[in-house]
Every structure is written in structure tokens, then in C-alpha cells.
Design a protein around this motif. Structure first.
Motif, short mmCIF file in Angstrom:
data_model
loop_
_atom_site.label_atom_id
_atom_site.label_comp_id
_atom_site.label_asym_id
_atom_site.label_seq_id
_atom_site.Cartn_x
_atom_site.Cartn_y
_atom_site.Cartn_z
N LEU A 105 45.60 -40.93 -43.24
CA LEU A 105 44.33 -40.29 -42.91
C LEU A 105 44.49 -39.20 -41.84
O LEU A 105 43.79 -38.19 -41.86
N TYR A 106 45.43 -39.40 -40.92
CA TYR A 106 45.74 -38.37 -39.93
C TYR A 106 46.25 -37.11 -40.62
O TYR A 106 45.79 -36.00 -40.33
N GLU A 107 47.16 -37.27 -41.56
CA GLU A 107 47.69 -36.12 -42.30
C GLU A 107 46.60 -35.45 -43.14
O GLU A 107 46.55 -34.22 -43.25
N THR A 108 45.72 -36.26 -43.73
CA THR A 108 44.60 -35.72 -44.51
C THR A 108 43.69 -34.90 -43.62
O THR A 108 43.27 -33.80 -43.99
N PHE A 109 43.37 -35.44 -42.44
CA PHE A 109 42.54 -34.71 -41.48
C PHE A 109 43.18 -33.35 -41.16
O PHE A 109 42.51 -32.31 -41.19
N ASN A 110 44.46 -33.33 -40.85
CA ASN A 110 45.15 -32.08 -40.50
C ASN A 110 45.10 -31.09 -41.66
O ASN A 110 44.88 -29.89 -41.45
N GLN A 111 45.27 -31.59 -42.87
CA GLN A 111 45.21 -30.73 -44.06
C GLN A 111 43.80 -30.15 -44.23
O GLN A 111 43.65 -28.96 -44.54
N LEU A 112 42.78 -30.97 -44.02
CA LEU A 112 41.40 -30.49 -44.16
C LEU A 112 41.08 -29.40 -43.15
O LEU A 112 40.41 -28.42 -43.47
N VAL A 113 41.56 -29.55 -41.93
CA VAL A 113 41.35 -28.52 -40.91
C VAL A 113 42.08 -27.24 -41.32
O VAL A 113 41.52 -26.14 -41.26
N ALA A 114 43.32 -27.37 -41.78
CA ALA A 114 44.10 -26.20 -42.21
C ALA A 114 43.44 -25.48 -43.38
O ALA A 114 43.50 -24.24 -43.47
N GLU A 115 42.79 -26.24 -44.27
CA GLU A 115 42.09 -25.63 -45.41
C GLU A 115 40.91 -24.78 -44.98
O GLU A 115 40.40 -23.98 -45.75
N GLU A 116 40.49 -24.93 -43.73
CA GLU A 116 39.41 -24.10 -43.16
C GLU A 116 39.97 -22.84 -42.49
O GLU A 116 39.30 -22.19 -41.70
N ASN A 117 41.23 -22.53 -42.79
CA ASN A 117 41.92 -21.37 -42.22
C ASN A 117 42.08 -21.46 -40.71
O ASN A 117 41.99 -20.46 -40.00
N VAL A 118 42.31 -22.68 -40.23
CA VAL A 118 42.59 -22.93 -38.82
C VAL A 118 44.03 -23.42 -38.72
O VAL A 118 44.43 -24.33 -39.45
N THR A 119 44.79 -22.81 -37.84
CA THR A 119 46.18 -23.23 -37.62
C THR A 119 46.19 -24.60 -36.96
O THR A 119 45.48 -24.84 -35.99
N VAL A 120 47.00 -25.50 -37.52
CA VAL A 120 47.12 -26.86 -36.99
C VAL A 120 48.58 -27.11 -36.60
O VAL A 120 49.48 -26.96 -37.43
N GLU A 121 48.77 -27.48 -35.36
CA GLU A 121 50.07 -27.94 -34.87
C GLU A 121 49.91 -29.43 -34.60
O GLU A 121 48.81 -29.90 -34.28
N THR A 122 51.00 -30.18 -34.71
CA THR A 122 50.89 -31.63 -34.53
C THR A 122 52.00 -32.16 -33.65
O THR A 122 53.01 -31.49 -33.41
N GLY A 123 51.78 -33.39 -33.22
CA GLY A 123 52.83 -34.16 -32.59
C GLY A 123 53.61 -34.88 -33.68
O GLY A 123 53.59 -34.46 -34.84
N VAL A 124 54.28 -35.95 -33.30
CA VAL A 124 55.04 -36.76 -34.25
C VAL A 124 54.38 -38.13 -34.31
O VAL A 124 54.32 -38.84 -33.30
N PHE A 125 53.86 -38.50 -35.47
CA PHE A 125 53.13 -39.75 -35.62
C PHE A 125 54.00 -40.92 -35.14
O PHE A 125 55.15 -41.07 -35.55
#
Length: 149
Positions: A105-125
């Protein structure tokens, strides 16, 4: 699903002395997942996040969204948001989702934000992370998907 959102001038996350994620301007997001969260919870949080009007316009009013200002997101998984401190001195984390469910679900959330044309950087789960940032304002908000229902 819970998200603690902090408006940041800059932010980075370090794992084992290496910068693994970094943004210049936008939000630091600490995201917690519980057992009954679904993709709908991730959609709710992602949509709310990218459209929150908490950046100043030309009149210094919080009137612009992350998308309006071209901001980015530094997304950090945070199971401790579901820590229960009611009893004793050591929190229990029984309300936090199991790692495989939480990570999906964390990865899904990040993908959904990126699909809004927002750059997403992450830590390491699941890693021990050092998160460093400058909280601008300060502006800190909590979004809980359960409050949408």
C-alpha cells in the motif's frame, strides 16, 4: 491509513550513510498503514495530499497546492504512527499492518502521487532511516483516511 505531512524547504533521507531520497521543496510525508486499509485509503490520502492548499500565493495566503507550486514529496513509511501508548511505557504496534501489506500500500500510494505529475522520492521500506529537513512555516498536518468515511 495515516499521513503526517510537513511542508519542507528541503529534505533528505539517509540509509547507511547514503542519501537515498532528496527533495528541494514540497512535503515530507510519514505514512502509516493499518490492517484494514485498502487502495481506496491510498487514493484518498494521495488525492488530499497533492491538492491541499497550504503554500502561499502572491498575497501570502495559503492558497496553493503542491501541484500548483511544482513541489515534490519525500515519502517515508512509518509504522509507528499506529503505535498504541495507552498501557504501560512501551508502545505496542498491533494496529500497524504486516510488512508485506504495508509495503504494497505504501508503494501504491507513492505511485498514485507520481501519477499526479508530482515527483516522489522515498526512503527504504523497513530500514533504519535518518530523515533531515527544514519544516517551512512550520506547517504540519495529519490526514487520516478513516475520517473520510
Amino acid at each position: 491509513m495515516k499521513a503526517v505531512i510537513q511542508r519542507a524547504k528541503n529534505a533528505q533521507v539517509v540509509v547507511e550513510d547514503k542519501i537515498v531520497g532528496e527533495i528541494d521543496h514540497g512535503f515530507v510525508v510519514l505514512l502509516g498503514v493499518t490492517h484494514d486499509d485498502t487502495i481506496d485509503d491510498a487514493k484518498y490520502i494521495a488525492n488530499k495530499l497533492v491538492n491541499l492548499r497550504v503554500f502561499e500565493d502572491e498575497n501570502d495566503k495559503m492558497n496553493l497546492s503542491l501541484k500548483d507550486v511544482g513541489g515534490s514529496v519525500l515519502s517515508i513509511s512509518q509504522f509507528t504512527l499506529y503505535g498504541d501508548t495507552k498501557k504501560g511505557r512501551r508502545p505496542n504496534f498491533l494496529q500497524a499492518a504486516k510488512p508485506d501489506v504495508a509495503n504494497e500500500l505504501y508503494e501504491t500510494f507513492n505511485q498514485l502521487v507520481a501519477e499526479e505529475n508530482v515527483t516522489v522520492e522515498t526512503g527504504v521500506f523497513g530500514a533504519m532511516m535518518d530523515v533531515q529537513f527544514t519544516n517551512e512555516g512550520p506547517v504540519t498536518l495529519i490526514i487520516d483516511s478513516k475520517e473520510s468515511k
